[in-house]
Enzyme design. Sequence first.
Site, PDB file in Angstrom:
ATOM      1  N   LYS A 108     -13.641  35.740  74.647  1.00 30.40           N
ATOM      2  CA  LYS A 108     -15.023  36.206  74.060  1.00 30.40           C
ATOM      3  C   LYS A 108     -15.623  34.638  73.725  1.00 30.40           C
ATOM      4  O   LYS A 108     -16.832  34.507  73.843  1.00 30.40           O
ATOM      5  CB  LYS A 108     -15.116  37.183  73.036  1.00 30.40           C
ATOM      6  CG  LYS A 108     -14.594  38.220  73.422  1.00 30.40           C
ATOM      7  CD  LYS A 108     -14.799  39.546  72.437  1.00 30.40           C
ATOM      8  CE  LYS A 108     -13.866  39.256  71.143  1.00 30.40           C
ATOM      9  NZ  LYS A 108     -12.209  39.388  71.553  1.00 30.40           N
ATOM     10  N   ARG A 140     -16.089  46.512  65.901  1.00 32.64           N
ATOM     11  CA  ARG A 140     -14.751  46.900  66.226  1.00 32.64           C
ATOM     12  C   ARG A 140     -14.327  48.370  66.262  1.00 32.64           C
ATOM     13  O   ARG A 140     -13.233  48.897  66.946  1.00 32.64           O
ATOM     14  CB  ARG A 140     -13.354  46.002  65.764  1.00 32.64           C
ATOM     15  CG  ARG A 140     -13.476  44.542  66.000  1.00 32.64           C
ATOM     16  CD  ARG A 140     -12.376  44.109  65.408  1.00 32.64           C
ATOM     17  NE  ARG A 140     -12.367  42.513  65.749  1.00 32.64           N
ATOM     18  CZ  ARG A 140     -11.417  41.573  65.376  1.00 32.64           C
ATOM     19  NH1 ARG A 140     -10.326  41.931  64.569  1.00 32.64           N
ATOM     20  NH2 ARG A 140     -11.443  40.324  65.866  1.00 32.64           N
ATOM     21  N   ARG A 156      -0.017  29.677  72.785  1.00 26.23           N
ATOM     22  CA  ARG A 156      -1.115  28.752  71.807  1.00 26.23           C
ATOM     23  C   ARG A 156      -0.105  28.383  70.637  1.00 26.23           C
ATOM     24  O   ARG A 156       0.451  29.285  69.853  1.00 26.23           O
ATOM     25  CB  ARG A 156      -2.167  29.750  71.636  1.00 26.23           C
ATOM     26  CG  ARG A 156      -3.193  28.908  70.616  1.00 26.23           C
ATOM     27  CD  ARG A 156      -4.508  29.718  70.424  1.00 26.23           C
ATOM     28  NE  ARG A 156      -4.346  30.951  70.271  1.00 26.23           N
ATOM     29  CZ  ARG A 156      -5.183  31.939  70.231  1.00 26.23           C
ATOM     30  NH1 ARG A 156      -6.337  31.900  70.981  1.00 26.23           N
ATOM     31  NH2 ARG A 156      -5.024  33.110  69.784  1.00 26.23           N
ATOM     32  N   ARG A 215       1.030  30.790  65.085  1.00 22.68           N
ATOM     33  CA  ARG A 215       0.598  31.684  63.850  1.00 22.68           C
ATOM     34  C   ARG A 215       1.346  33.194  64.228  1.00 22.68           C
ATOM     35  O   ARG A 215       1.397  33.557  65.430  1.00 22.68           O
ATOM     36  CB  ARG A 215      -0.797  31.973  63.886  1.00 22.68           C
ATOM     37  CG  ARG A 215      -1.862  30.652  63.955  1.00 22.68           C
ATOM     38  CD  ARG A 215      -3.290  30.963  63.578  1.00 22.68           C
ATOM     39  NE  ARG A 215      -3.715  31.934  64.634  1.00 22.68           N
ATOM     40  CZ  ARG A 215      -4.792  31.870  65.079  1.00 22.68           C
ATOM     41  NH1 ARG A 215      -5.581  30.888  65.213  1.00 22.68           N
ATOM     42  NH2 ARG A 215      -5.283  32.653  66.213  1.00 22.68           N
ATOM     43  N   ARG A 218      -1.982  44.370  68.486  1.00 22.33           N
ATOM     44  CA  ARG A 218      -3.529  44.255  68.483  1.00 22.33           C
ATOM     45  C   ARG A 218      -4.201  44.794  69.773  1.00 22.33           C
ATOM     46  O   ARG A 218      -5.120  45.401  69.598  1.00 22.33           O
ATOM     47  CB  ARG A 218      -3.806  42.730  68.470  1.00 22.33           C
ATOM     48  CG  ARG A 218      -3.277  42.160  67.067  1.00 22.33           C
ATOM     49  CD  ARG A 218      -3.419  40.644  67.047  1.00 22.33           C
ATOM     50  NE  ARG A 218      -4.791  40.021  67.423  1.00 22.33           N
ATOM     51  CZ  ARG A 218      -5.048  38.978  67.923  1.00 22.33           C
ATOM     52  NH1 ARG A 218      -3.973  38.150  68.129  1.00 22.33           N
ATOM     53  NH2 ARG A 218      -6.225  38.450  68.040  1.00 22.33           N
TER      54      ARG A 218
END
Length: 260
Positions: A60, A137, A171, A204, A215
């Site tokens: 996004k 959401r 990441r 993270r 998620r």
Amino acid sequence: MMIRFAVRVTSKNNSGLFGGHQSKSRALHSTSVLNKASLPEEYPDESSFMLILGKPGGGKGTISKKILKDFPTFKHFSTGDMLRQHVREKTDIGIEAKKHMDSGSLVPDEVIINLVLSEAEKESENGNSLLLDGFPRTMEQAKALGESVNVDHVVDLNVPNDTIVERIADRWIHPASGRVYNYSYNPPRIHGKDDETGEDLVQRDDDKPETVRKRLEAYESVTAPLVEYYKEQGVLQTFSGTESDVIYPEVNNWLQDRFK
């Protein structure tokens, strides 16, 4: 102050909202019906509201940047970025949000709604059009947003789960500076070390594969129904694929058609 937009749509043969001078590259605006008597004289009459939907890690942010480049009347607002800023600054919102982000669950509606509506009001009063990334959401959020603004355009990104898990798991970040590395396309010069300081990189908690899958499951059960919600309103288009550079030309074409 409550933000409210009433959409005014024109056809190609109409002189349109801009006195016949509207171009294909200029975003279609809706007319504000705020209490204009309370606004400064120079306040613009028109603003537009666009949403970008998609799974967490589904590109996004990348697509949003491309939209902003081609449609500069829009200002990008990412709830994820703003939440992470609050987390770094350890504000009350940040502390509450971090509990949910670390566990892979969605941040409560009331936290996000307060954050988004305050920013939307500020930007609309400045005459900016908004591209909202990461909100709503839930159906409750969508309905709350609908009480405050009319949504003009919704871009829905459909990226496979496996692609997202692989992308996010690669990441790693340098906490002190916020520098982000990705072993797929932007790796550090030395594995596990920041290029500038040589300090350790960390992953993270919400970037770990098991958390990402949670998620994505939460998205499917809670957020996916929004696609049908906005499709029924005639403002949404879904774009499927695995690479932003392939998806975006289709997004651009759709928006150009809507802004004619």
